[in-house]
Design an enzyme around this catalytic site. Structure first.
Site, PDB file in Angstrom:
ATOM      1  N   CYS A  12       0.867  -1.182   0.000  1.00  0.00           N
ATOM      2  CA  CYS A  12       0.000   0.000   0.000  1.00  0.00           C
ATOM      3  C   CYS A  12       0.906   1.235   0.000  1.00  0.00           C
ATOM      4  CB  CYS A  12      -0.991  -0.015   1.152  1.00  0.00           C
ATOM      5  SG  CYS A  12      -0.299   0.178   2.806  1.00  0.00           S
ATOM      6  N   ARG A  18      -3.610  -0.565   5.299  1.00  0.00           N
ATOM      7  CA  ARG A  18      -4.150  -1.667   4.500  1.00  0.00           C
ATOM      8  C   ARG A  18      -3.234  -2.873   4.396  1.00  0.00           C
ATOM      9  NH1 ARG A  18      -5.218   1.751  -0.721  1.00  0.00           N
ATOM     10  NH2 ARG A  18      -3.288   2.671   0.062  1.00  0.00           N
ATOM     11  N   ASP A 126      -8.407   3.314   1.013  1.00  0.00           N
ATOM     12  CA  ASP A 126      -7.499   3.701   2.085  1.00  0.00           C
ATOM     13  C   ASP A 126      -8.299   4.414   3.175  1.00  0.00           C
ATOM     14  OD1 ASP A 126      -5.463   4.559   3.726  1.00  0.00           O
ATOM     15  OD2 ASP A 126      -4.262   5.420   2.106  1.00  0.00           O
TER      16      ASP A 126
END
Length: 156
Positions: A12, A18, A126
């Site tokens: 990420c 994440r 996100d």
């Protein structure tokens, strides 16, 4: 699945929300399924290197039994393309960063959610700039995706 340990890297932006979440969920789901898989995560950015997971993500994950406390963020390195069997990006921006860094060596990066068998959403949102609900939604999405990952690994 191959006779050797498969290695999957989740990527990420900052490696504090994440990708560490998905790493922890996938690790637990694969262990419960009896699959021998090695997991790691990293970020395309450098801002959080050495830091733990975002406290909001730690709380949301812990509420469902996933421990992110040991996590320490690291930045993606080009050698990751040769150290892992799959390099999976959480969203298109991360995927484009990885594609730019790829230069034909090792495995090609892919988007995570479609690889795990989810057609929607195509990108892993996100939660960093959102409210606490976004972190709980991220855990639920990570669980769905990890179930798809387990199914794919059993099939492969």
């Amino acid at each position: 699945m191959p006779d050797r340990t498969v290695s999957i890297l989740f990527v990420c932006l900052g490696n504090i929300c994440r990708s560490p979440l998905v790493e922890a969920v996938a690790r637990q789901r694969c262990k419960n399924a009896g699959l021998d898989v090695a997991f790691a995560s990293c970020g395309t950015g450098h801002w959080h290197v050495g830091k733990g997971a975002d406290p909001r993500m730690v709380r949301a994950a812990a509420a469902l039994g996933y421990d992110l406390s040991p996590h320490r963020a690291r930045q993606f390195a080009s050698s990751d393309f040769t150290r892992h069997d799959w390099v999976l990006a959480m969203d298109n921006d991360n995927l484009q960063s990885l594609v730019s860094a790829h230069r034909g060596q090792g495995v090609e990066p892919q988007p995570f959610l479609p690889w795990a068998g989810l057609s929607s959403p195509h990108e892993f949102p996100d939660p960093y700039y959102g409210d606490a609900g976004g972190f709980a939604q991220a855990v639920a999405l990570a669980e769905r995706a990890a179930d798809g990952l387990v199914a794919r690994l059993r099939h492969d």
